[in-house]
Design a protein around this motif. Structure first.
Motif, PDB file in Angstrom:
ATOM      1  N   ASN A 103       0.817  -1.214   0.000  1.00  0.00           N
ATOM      2  CA  ASN A 103       0.000   0.000   0.000  1.00  0.00           C
ATOM      3  C   ASN A 103       0.852   1.267   0.000  1.00  0.00           C
ATOM      4  OD1 ASN A 103      -2.437  -1.480   0.101  1.00  0.00           O
ATOM      5  ND2 ASN A 103      -2.148  -1.788   2.309  1.00  0.00           N
ATOM      6  N   THR A 130      -0.591   4.303  -2.039  1.00  0.00           N
ATOM      7  CA  THR A 130      -1.711   4.980  -1.372  1.00  0.00           C
ATOM      8  C   THR A 130      -1.213   5.822  -0.208  1.00  0.00           C
ATOM      9  OG1 THR A 130      -3.197   3.170  -1.978  1.00  0.00           O
ATOM     10  CG2 THR A 130      -3.912   4.615  -0.186  1.00  0.00           C
ATOM     11  N   ILE A 172      -9.800   9.079  -2.195  1.00  0.00           N
ATOM     12  CA  ILE A 172      -9.537   7.871  -1.395  1.00  0.00           C
ATOM     13  C   ILE A 172     -10.736   7.614  -0.491  1.00  0.00           C
ATOM     14  CG2 ILE A 172      -8.096   6.828   0.397  1.00  0.00           C
ATOM     15  CD1 ILE A 172      -5.714   8.257  -0.754  1.00  0.00           C
TER      16      ILE A 172
END
Length: 768
Positions: free
Chosen positions: A466, A469, A541
């Motif tokens: 991740n 992100t 997001i």
């Protein structure tokens, strides 16, 4: 690790009657041992081994002679063995893996060498032999001179003398004093132990007497005789455990004559940081003989440690050498000023040109610093010990610190941004926000801000998969350019590094989007930080959806076990050599050469982040003779109930940034370990096996061996444990080439981590 020579001497004195020695027979590297005719070695083992003698001294089968194939096999040395005898284990691969022992055998019953040569051959008198050479006494005690009786201090006896004394005595200018001390250990004539009587007074070659004490064993003056009647062709040696000093030699006064100011500071042991700083400022030579005399107001290590966080490390940077020198010179007066020379209100000009003021109204102070110890003499001046660092009036410490710390360093020093620092590291953004990059404006969420996020979100974001992100969220907190609070206006829209805008709200205090700014204008060398109370999330997001997708698949991987009854002090006692490793960001394939690791266990935690273990890794790039890479790290135990669960990080980063380092298996007797970067969480298809990541944290798998020699049988065994018992996908492992490696064993930096001197005695373990 004690040398095998010392081990043998501890078991049985040299030149004594026959002894029975037990050998712990296992796969390890043995140092050469010594034995005498009539001594018996008994080989004991718990695993599958055997023992043979090999006349050729190697691992081949030619002319090997079986000693035994079961534990308890023994061998008694005879006259035929005088010279060298080699023992090996013939289980395939064991000898090549280090299970080979070479023994030098002698017959001490008939001395064949004179006193100096006997001391050289013994191996426990290297310092004595060096001293005899420096004092020109070797020929005096050699045949045909004699007979003599020598009370011979061991190397340990010399090592127990005050720091620096042996080095000083060995200097050419102190030859006469050294000779006087050495002659005090020698009697004319051969005096055996049977000739000694309680209270006997005997005149030595220096003219002074020594006294024999038989009330509790044998003593010469206060020195214990550990071994008697070591024969030589021109006399006899009695081994003693401390150096005899004639009554007319004042050791303390002699040491003062030996040490200049820097050497006195080093020997004291409380000025490790001061000595380091003098070196960084190129002032050691300036304060050393023949320069002087000087008066130094010397801050202790504790005084330096009380400086604002980061100040010392900043001062030690090469670019700040002039500022550091200015501060250090402010602690030095020209001339030798003793306590008796000080008067209340005295202003004295230091080497930096500014004055310090003496205050005698309540004890002794220099400016506001308390003098705790006075008149520490050196051969080129005097030291007065002070409890705080003196700072010249023209140096603004706070302004200097700002010039030292970039944005990541400022966040680390603040201690309210541990999670932010960990996240920047996981997203590979530390360098991007560090000097010389910038300037930047960072809206920095506190640890409490991150803690208020939905359960599991931070853990999920920190996972290697991740990374993108996480980086997107963090960049949403950064503006290009330095925007102070005075530059903000209500409704201002500013584009962040992720491309989205944040909006300033000044209607009720200061807000960025919906996040309250609690502190403004925390300056750094490459920008400014504004502290916010919640994490900013870009509009693209969906936190809830991200958290669900992140947590899917958890529990599919088998929970691995760690080594039971793990003892860290044993694990760090010797070097490790890596033979298989998985590719990670810090272990790329081009560094699969000559990989090794050393560790030192600290007796007190590091100053800033409280790490308890120092780590030094090394590898070579491209080939076994390629460029050496690697560096110091720090580690600590993460689970008080499981000592095999550690974590590792660069020493300057907080613990929250550290990556797991779990000891899955460890067997000291067989010399192996399996290390994982924590719990594997990434399933390998439908195999039922799992792996860790390839980033920085939660990454890596290694097979360790105490031996640099590759043992395919051992590697196969470790692979079976890792895959079939613990569920690791071992297909990610690549071999490490250790053939013909030359390892850099200069690990002095390992002991210097955390501003601890190598002479502090604060570290336990082995660095070589």
């Amino acid at each position: 690790m004690l040398s095998s020579l010392f081990l043998f001497v501890a078991i049985c004195p040299l030149f004594s009657s026959a002894e029975d020695v037990s050998i712990n027979w296992r796969i390890q590297r043995y140092e050469d041992m010594i034995a005498s005719v009539g001594d018996k070695f008994t080989f004991n083992w718990n695993s599958v081994h055997n023992v043979y003698t090999h006349p050729n001294g190697g691992c081949s089968d030619a002319n090997s002679i079986e000693i035994g194939t079961s534990s308890g096999a023994s061998y008694t040395f005879s006259e035929d063995d005088v010279g060298e005898v080699t023992f090996v284990c013939k289980i395939p691969g064991h000898c090549l893996a280090g299970q080979i022992l070479k023994v030098k055998v002698s017959n001490p019953s008939s001395p064949s060498t004179d006193i100096p040569q006997t001391a050289i051959t013994n191996g426990n008198f290297e310092t004595l032999v060096a001293a005899l050479g420096a004092a020109d006494l070797v020929e005096t005690l050699s045949e045909p001179s004699g007979p003599f009786t020598v009370f011979a201090p061991t190397d340990e006896a010399f090592a127990s003398l005050p720091d620096g004394l042996v080095t000083c005595l060995l200097e050419p200018g102190n030859k006469d004093t050294l000779a006087d001390i050495l002659k005090y250990h020698v009697l004319s004539g051969k005096v055996l132990s049977t000739d000694l009587s309680d209270g006997l007074s005997a005149t030595t070659l220096n003219g002074d007497d020594v006294v024999v004490d038989l009330t509790d064993g044998v003593k010469i003056n206060d020195s214990v005789v550990s071994t008697v009647d070591v024969g030589a062709t021109n006399g006899v040696i009695h081994v003693i455990d401390s150096v005899l000093v004639p009554s007319d030699i004042d050791i303390d006064a002699f040491l003062v004559s030996c040490r200049d100011i820097p050497e006195t500071a080093v020997a004291n042991g409380n000025f490790g940081t001061l000595v380091t700083a003098l070196g960084a400022a190129d002032l050691v030579g300036a304060l050393s003989e023949p320069d002087g005399p000087f008066t130094v107001f010397a801050p202790t290590d504790e005084a330096f440690a009380s400086l604002p966080d980061g100040l010392l490390s900043c001062l030690l940077e090469p670019d700040n050498k002039d500022t550091l020198a200015d501060i250090l010179k402010y602690h030095v007066l020209s001339g030798k000023v003793l306590l008796a020379d000080l008067s209340d209100g005295l202003a004295a000009t230091t080497l930096n040109g500014d004055d310090v003021v003496v205050d005698l109204s309540d004890g002794v102070k220099i400016n506001d610093s308390v003098v705790s110890t006075v008149d520490v003499m050196a051969n080129n001046g005097v030291i007065h010990v002070i409890d705080s660092v003196l700072v010249p009036s023209d140096i603004d410490v706070n302004a200097f610190l700002i010039s030292c710390r970039d944005i990541p360093e400022t966040a680390i020093a603040n201690e309210n941004f541990l999670t932010l620092v960990a996240a920047l590291d996981a997203a590979n953004l530390v360098e991007a926000l560090s000097e010389p990059a910038g300037p930047f404006t960072v809206f920095a969420p506190t640890d409490e801000a991150f803690a208020s996020l939905p359960d599991g979100l931070v853990t999920c974001l920190l996972k290697p998969d991740n990374k993108n992100t996480l980086a997107d969220i963090l960049k949403y907190h950064v503006l290009s350019g330095k925007v102070l609070s005075t530059d903000l206006s209500d409704g201002l829209s500013a584009t962040t590094l992720n491309g989205d805008d944040v909006v300033v709200d000044l209607s009720d205090g200061v807000k960025i989007n919906d996040s309250v700014v609690s502190t403004v204008d925390v300056e750094a060398s490459n920008g400014v930080i504004h502290v916010i109370d919640s994490v900013l999330v870009p509009s693209d997001i969906d936190v809830a959806a991200f958290l669900i997708s992140c947590q899917q698949g958890e529990g599919e991987c088998k929970e691995v076990s760690t080594q039971e009854n793990f003892v860290l002090s044993d694990y760090v006692a010797k070097p490790w050599y890596i033979h298989m490793q998985a590719e990670t960001q810090y272990s790329p394939p081009e560094q699969n050469y000559c990989v090794s690791a050393r560790y030192l266990e600290r007796s007190r935690p590091s100053f800033l982040w409280k790490y308890t273990v120092n780590v030094q890794n090394q590898a070579r790039v491209g080939s076994t003779d390629g460029r050496l890479v690697g560096g110091p790290l720090c580690a600590y135990n993460t689970d008080s109930s499981d000592p095999a669960k550690l974590a590792v990080a660069p020493c300057w980063l907080p613990k929250k940034v550290s990556g797991d380092y779990w000891v899955i298996r460890y067997n000291e007797e067989e010399g192996y370990a399996i290390i994982s970067g924590g719990q594997p969480t990434i399933p390998s298809g439908n195999t039922g096996l799992c792996k860790t990541g390839t980033g920085i944290n939660q990454s890596g798998l290694w097979f360790f061996s105490r031996s640099p020699v590759r043992n395919e049988t051992l590697i196969s065994y470790l692979n079976d444990i890792a895959q079939n018992e613990e569920g690791f996908d071992t297909s990610i492992l690549s071999p490490v080439d250790q053939a013909g490696c030359v390892y850099d064993e200069n690990y002095r930096r390992l002991a210097l981590l955390g501003d601890e001197s190598i002479n502090d005695g604060l570290l336990r373990g082995s660095a070589v």
